[in-house]
Scaffold this active site. Structure first.
Site, PDB file in Angstrom:
ATOM      1  N   CYS A  20     -19.635   1.625  -3.501  1.00 52.31           N
ATOM      2  CA  CYS A  20     -18.774   0.639  -4.142  1.00 52.31           C
ATOM      3  C   CYS A  20     -19.604  -0.392  -4.892  1.00 52.31           C
ATOM      4  O   CYS A  20     -19.111  -1.066  -5.787  1.00 52.31           O
ATOM      5  CB  CYS A  20     -17.898  -0.056  -3.108  1.00 52.31           C
ATOM      6  N   THR A  48       6.555   6.136  -1.054  1.00 53.53           N
ATOM      7  CA  THR A  48       6.777   7.542  -0.720  1.00 53.53           C
ATOM      8  C   THR A  48       5.554   8.083   0.013  1.00 53.53           C
ATOM      9  O   THR A  48       4.430   7.896  -0.426  1.00 53.53           O
ATOM     10  CB  THR A  48       7.046   8.361  -1.993  1.00 53.53           C
ATOM     11  N   HIS A 107     -11.362  10.641   2.819  1.00 52.03           N
ATOM     12  CA  HIS A 107     -12.309  11.336   1.946  1.00 52.03           C
ATOM     13  C   HIS A 107     -13.737  11.293   2.461  1.00 52.03           C
ATOM     14  O   HIS A 107     -14.608  11.960   1.923  1.00 52.03           O
ATOM     15  CB  HIS A 107     -12.226  10.808   0.509  1.00 52.03           C
ATOM     16  N   THR A 142      -9.777   1.420   2.038  1.00 51.20           N
ATOM     17  CA  THR A 142      -9.703   0.039   1.551  1.00 51.20           C
ATOM     18  C   THR A 142      -8.350  -0.574   1.872  1.00 51.20           C
ATOM     19  O   THR A 142      -8.276  -1.711   2.353  1.00 51.20           O
ATOM     20  CB  THR A 142      -9.971   0.000   0.030  1.00 51.20           C
ATOM     21  N   SER A 185     -10.585   6.554   6.922  1.00 51.32           N
ATOM     22  CA  SER A 185     -10.392   7.029   5.560  1.00 51.32           C
ATOM     23  C   SER A 185     -10.564   8.535   5.512  1.00 51.32           C
ATOM     24  O   SER A 185     -11.422   9.086   6.199  1.00 51.32           O
ATOM     25  CB  SER A 185     -11.429   6.346   4.652  1.00 51.32           C
TER      26      SER A 185
END
Lengths: 423, 436
Positions: A369, A282, A246, A72, A244
Site C-alpha cells: 500500500c 448486495t 486475497h 481495509t 482478508s
C-alpha cells in the site's frame, strides 16, 4: 522466465480450487441473496453455508461473521465501528492504536480524531517490532474506548503478544480490534475466539457449549460481565478480528470482520440492512464461497507449519550468509512462518527490487500500500532504525506451496543483484 | 428452467464477461506493488477505469472503484456531506483554535441540510437517515409525483427554505427509480442546484447501462454505479467523482484512490469494464429491444387483466398506447427505463404473487430486492400517493439482454392464474371470520 512470487503478503494468486468453488455462483446460481424467489434463496443458502464454514474454522458462531469488501473495510469497520458504538455506550473519547499497525487501522484512528474528537495514543514497539503489555497498561485509561493491535506485522513479520494485550485492554473495559490479515490461514488467532482453547474449532453449537462449560461465558451470553461491555465475560477475547481473502488465495474484494464477543458495531455502510444490519450492500456470494474454501485449504496446509518455518529459517540464514551487510528485521523466531524481512544498508530497497524483478523474483520493500513512495518505512522508524537504513527495507513473503528450490534460487538471485548494485 | 425476470436485482454474468473475469482472476499482483506483476495488475485496472469512464464521457481519474453500489452511494452521500461540513464555512466561522486538520465542532459545522426525494433507494435513505441521527444532518424530504419523479417545484421550494441554498450540503437523487423505472429530471435538477452552488449526488445504479447517461450534466458532482446490475460481478461498483468535487472517505488507509482506500480489485474492475462495454456497445438497440418486449408485456396485461394497474412512466405509456394516444405514449416511454415494468394487483399481496410465479418458474420481485422479505408496503409507491392497501400488491418485472418474446408470452400465460389465486388469498385474509 518462471516467476518466483515472494510477495504473497501483498497478494496471493487466486487458487484454482477456490476459483472452481466460486464458478457455480458466477454462472447458474446468480441470484441476489435478498431476493425471495428460488434463485435468491439458493444464493442465500450458499452465502450462509460459506459463513458457517468460516465460523467453524474460526471457532465462532456464523452470526459473528460479517462479510466485507476486503481487509481495509474490515479494519475500518472494526476500529471506527467499535469505537463509535463504545462512545454511544458512554466510553471516553480515547483510543490506543499500535504504532506499527497497517495504514487501514492508523488512518481509521486519524478519522476518529478528526471527525469525532477522539484522542489517539500510539503504542510504541521495541527494536524487534513488538508491543509491550506494560506500555499498553501505561497508556490505558479507565474509560478507553478501543485498543487496536495487529496479530502480526505486515512488514517485518513480528508476531505480537496479542493474548496479553487483549487481556490488558479488556481489564479496563476497552473494546479490542485485532488485525489478523497477515496471520489468517497461517495460524489460529491468538487468543482463541472461543473460550474453549485453540483446538476446539468444532461445530458452532459445540463451540458455544464448550465455552459455556468452561465457565467463561459463550459469546452473546457475556451479560455475566459488566453491563457496560457486551461479552465482557470473555476477558481474553478480542471484540473484532479483521481478515482478508486475497492474502489467502481468494480474490480481492472479499474480507470479513469476525465479532467473537457480539459487541455492537456502528455500521460504515448503510442501506438494505444485509449482514444483520452491520454491513449493507448486495452480498458477494462467490467471494464468500472463495474465502471459505481458501481458509479451509490454508487450515489443511497448516499442519506443515513446522516444516514451513524451517524453510524460512534456512532462507534467512542463507540471505545473511550470501548478502554482505544484510540484517534481519523483526523478531528472529516469533514471526510469520513464511515471511523474511531485511535491511541492506548501502543498497536502496527500490533499485534492488527492480534488479530482482528483472531476474524473475517478485518481492517488496514493505507494505504494497505504501509502494511507489520514497518515504522510509514508518514501521522501521518506529523500531528505531535511522531513516537511511529504513529506506533499504526488503520483504520476502511466500505461500505454503513455495518450494525449497524456489527459495534457494531467490537467495542466489538476490546475492547477484546485491553484488551488481554494490559495484 | 427458470425464466429470470429480475434483472434489476442483479443480472446474470454473460459468458463473455465470465471469460474476461476468469482471465483477469488468474493474474497475480496487487496494483500497488511496483514489480512487474503489480504493474500488470495496475495496467489492467487503469484500462478498466478508462473504459468505464468513457461510457460516461468522464476522465479515468474521476472513476473511484468501490466494493459495490451501496458503498458508492454511501461514499457519495456521506463523503459529500462531510466534505461540505469540513470545507470553507462560508458565512459561518470555524472555531479559530481548532487544529488545522480537525473538522469543526459539530455545532459549528456549516451546511447541515440534505435534500432527498422520498422515493430513493434504501442505500441512500439509510445513509441519509444515519447522517441525520448521528452526524447532525437535517433532512428535507422532497416530494415525487404520481409516476415517482422528483417534483422540481418542491426542490426549488426546499432550496429557498431556512437560510437558503447556502445551508444545503447536497441534493441526492436517483437517475431512474429502481422499483417503478421512472427516469428522473437529473439535468433540470442539476442545473438548478448548480445555480446555487449545491452539489448533486446521483444514484445511477438502476439506470447505468440501460439508458445513455453521457454527457453528465455540469451540476452533477458524483454518480454511483454498480457492476452486477449489468452482468458484471457482485462486489464491484464505482463512484464517479467529478474534478473539483471532493469527498471525505468512508474507508481509510493506503489512499489507493481519490476518496477510497483498500487493495484494488483489478479483476473485478476488468469484468465491470467488460460488462459496461457490452451494455454500451449497442445501448440504443438493446434498449429498443427491451422496450418492445416491455410494451408487449404491458399490452398483454392490460388486455387480460384490466384490474391490474401499471405504474410509473412505463405504465402511463402503456395506458396511452392502449387508448391509441401514440404521441403521449411515446412521451411517457421516453421517461421510463426500457426493461422495467411495475404493476399493482388490487386485493393481492405482492409476496403471494411472487411465490406463485416462483412456483410457476418465473423469478420476479415485489420491488427492490433489498427490502424483499419484509412485509411492508413500498415507500416508493406510498410516496407516489398510493394507499397502503394498493401498494401491497406490487410486482416488478425487469428484463435483461437475453429475455425473449417467448419468456414474455410465457409470463403472460401464467399471470392470470397467479393474479386470481393471489387475489382470492388476499380476500380471504381480509375477510373477518364470524362466530369465533
Amino acid at each position: 522466465m518462471t516467476i518466483i512470487d515472494l510477495d504473497q503478503a501483498a497478494t496471493a494468486s487466486v487458487r484454482r480450487t477456490v476459483l472452481e468453488a466460486m464458478w457455480p455462483h458466477l454462472t447458474g446460481d446468480y441470484g441476489n441473496p435478498s431476493s425471495t424467489h428460488a434463485l435468491g434463496r439458493r444464493a442465500a443458502d450458499a452465502l450462509e453455508d460459506a459463513r458457517s464454514r468460516i465460523a467453524r474454522l474460526l471457532g465462532v458462531r456464523a452470526a459473528q461473521i460479517v462479510f466485507t469488501s476486503g481487509g481495509t473495510e474490515a479494519d475500518n469497520l472494526g476500529v471506527i465501528g467499535l469505537t463509535l458504538a463504545a462512545l454511544t455506550a458512554g466510553r471516553d473519547r480515547h483510543v490506543v492504536v499500535g504504532a506499527v499497525e497497517h495504514e487501514a487501522v492508523l488512518a481509521s484512528a486519524d478519522h476518529l480524531a478528526r471527525w469525532h474528537g477522539v484522542e489517539v495514543s500510539r503504542l510504541g514497539v521495541d527494536e524487534l517490532g513488538r508491543y509491550s503489555v506494560g506500555e499498553l497498561q501505561a497508556l490505558l485509561r479507565p474509560g478507553t474506548a478501543l485498543v487496536a493491535v495487529q496479530h502480526a506485522n505486515n512488514e517485518v513479520g513480528t508476531l505480537q503478544p496479542v493474548d496479553s494485550l487483549v487481556r490488558a485492554a479488556r481489564a479496563v473495559g476497552a473494546r479490542v480490534h485485532v488485525d489478523a490479515v497477515q496471520t489468517a490461514g497461517w495460524m489460529p488467532v491468538v487468543p482463541p475466539l472461543t473460550g474453549a482453547g485453540p483446538g476446539a474449532a468444532g461445530s458452532t453449537a459445540a463451540g458455544a457449549g464448550a465455552a459455556g462449560a468452561a465457565g467463561s461465558g459463550a459469546a452473546g451470553s457475556g451479560a455475566a460481565g459488566t453491563a457496560d461491555v457486551p461479552g465482557a465475560g470473555a476477558a481474553s477475547r478480542p471484540d473484532a478480528v479483521a481478515i482478508s481473502g486475497h492474502k489467502l488465495g481468494a480474490p480481492k474484494g472479499i474480507g470479513a470482520l469476525v465479532l467473537p464477543t457480539g459487541a455492537p458495531v456502528e455500521p460504515l455502510i448503510h442501506g438494505g440492512g444485509q449482514e444483520r444490519e452491520r454491513r449493507s450492500g448486495t452480498e458477494n456470494v462467490a467471494g464468500a464461497v472463495g474465502l471459505a474454501v481458501a481458509l479451509e485449504l490454508a487450515q489443511q496446509e497448516r499442519e506443515d507449519l513446522v516444516a514451513i518455518a524451517a524453510r524460512r529459517d534456512r532462507f534467512v540464514a542463507d540471505v545473511l550468509a550470501r548478502v554482505p551487510g544484510a540484517a534481519l528485521t523483526g523478531h528472529p523466531s516469533e514471526r510469520l512462518p513464511a515471511h523474511a524481512s531485511f535491511v541492506v544498508p548501502g543498497i536502496g530497497g527500490e533499485p534492488l527490487l527492480i534488479a530482482l524483478d528483472d531476474r524473475g523474483v517478485i518481492a517488496s520493500s514493505g507494505s504494497a500500500c505504501a509502494a511507489g513512495r520514497d518515504d522510509p518505512s514508518p514501521v522501521l522508524l518506529a523500531m528505531g532504525y535511522p531513516a537511511d537504513v529504513a529506506r533499504t527495507a526488503l520483504r520476502f513473503s511466500w505461500g505454503a506451496s513455495t518450494t525449497q528450490d524456489e527459495l534457494a534460487s531467490a537467495v542466489e538471485l538476490l546475492a547477484r543483484s546485491a553484488a551488481a548494485l554494490r559495484v | 428452467m427458470v425464466v429470470y425476470l429480475d434483472h434489476a436485482a442483479g443480472s446474470p454474468m454473460p459468458a463473455s464477461i465470465r471469460g474476461a473475469y476468469l482471465a483477469a482472476l488468474e493474474h497475480v499482483g496487487n496494483p500497488s506493488s511496483i514489480h512487474s506483476a503489480g504493474q500488470a495488475a495496475r495496467g489492467m485496472l487503469e484500462g478498466a477505469r478508462e473504459r468505464i469512464a468513457a461510457t460516461l464521457g468522464v476522465d479515468a481519474v474521476e472513476v473511484v472503484l468501490t466494493g459495490g453500489g451501496t458503498e458508492a452511494v454511501n461514499l457519495g452521500v456521506k463523503g459529500l456531506f462531510w466534505q461540505r461540513q469540513a470545507g470553507a464555512a462560508g458565512d459561518r466561522a470555524v472555531a479559530p483554535d481548532a487544529a488545522p486538520d480537525a473538522a469543526p465542532a459539530r455545532a459549528d459545522r456549516p451546511r447541515p441540510r440534505i435534500l432527498m426525494p422520498r422515493a430513493e433507494h434504501h442505500a441512500t435513505l439509510d445513509a441519509v437517515e444515519w447522517l441525520a441521527a448521528h452526524e447532525g444532518a437535517q433532512l428535507r424530504w422532497l416530494e415525487v409525483d404520481e409516476v415517482g419523479a422528483l417534483r422540481l417545484d418542491d426542490f426549488e421550494a426546499a432550496l429557498a427554505e431556512g437560510a437558503g441554498p447556502v445551508d444545503v450540503a447536497l441534493l441526492t437523487m436517483l437517475a431512474a427509480n429502481n422499483e417503478v423505472g421512472t427516469l428522473q429530471p437529473v439535468a433540470e435538477a442539476a442545473a438548478l442546484a448548480a445555480a446555487h452552488g449545491v452539489p448533486v449526488h446521483v444514484d445511477a445504479i438502476a439506470a447505468y447501462g440501460q439508458v445513455p447517461l453521457a454527457p453528465l450534466p455540469a451540476g452533477v458532482s458524483a454518480v454511483s454505479l454498480s457492476a452486477h446490475k449489468l452482468g458484471g460481478p457482485v462486489g464491484v461498483g464505482a463512484l464517479v467523482l467529478r474534478r473539483g468535487a471532493d469527498v471525505v472517505p468512508l474507508l481509510h488507509g493506503g489512499s489507493q484512490q481519490r476518496g477510497r482506500s483498500g487493495t484494488m480489485d483489478a479483476a473485478g474492475a476488468a469484468a465491470f469494464a467488460a460488462a459496461s462495454d457490452e451494455a454500451h456497445a449497442a445501448i440504443a438497440e438493446r434498449a429498443a429491444r427491451k422496450a418492445q418486449l416491455r410494451d408487449r408485456l404491458a399490452a398483454g396485461i392490460l388486455a387480460a387483466l384490466p384490474q391490474v394497474e401499471l405504474r410509473g412512466a412505463a405504465g402511463r405509456a402503456a395506458a396511452a398506447r392502449a387508448a391509441g394516444r401514440v404521441a403521449e405514449a411515446d412521451a411517457w416511454a421516453a421517461r421510463a427505463l426500457p426493461g422495467t415494468l411495475h404493476l399493482t394487483v388490487p386485493g393481492a399481496e405482492g409476496d403471494s404473487l411472487l411465490m406463485l410465479l416462483d412456483l410457476a418458474g418465473f423469478a420476479v420481485s415485489t420491488g427492490s430486492a433489498c427490502q424483499a422479505g419484509v412485509p411492508e408496503p413500498s415507500h416508493v409507491l406510498l410516496a407516489m400517493g398510493l394507499h397502503e392497501q394498493a401498494a401491497r400488491g406490487a410486482l416488478r418485472v425487469s428484463l435483461g439482454p437475453e429475455t425473449t418474446e417467448a419468456d414474455v408470452d410465457a409470463l403472460l400465460a401464467a399471470l392470470p392464474d397467479a393474479v386470481a389465486r393471489a387475489t382470492s388469498a388476499g380476500l380471504a385474509a381480509r375477510t373477518p371470520t364470524l362466530g369465533r
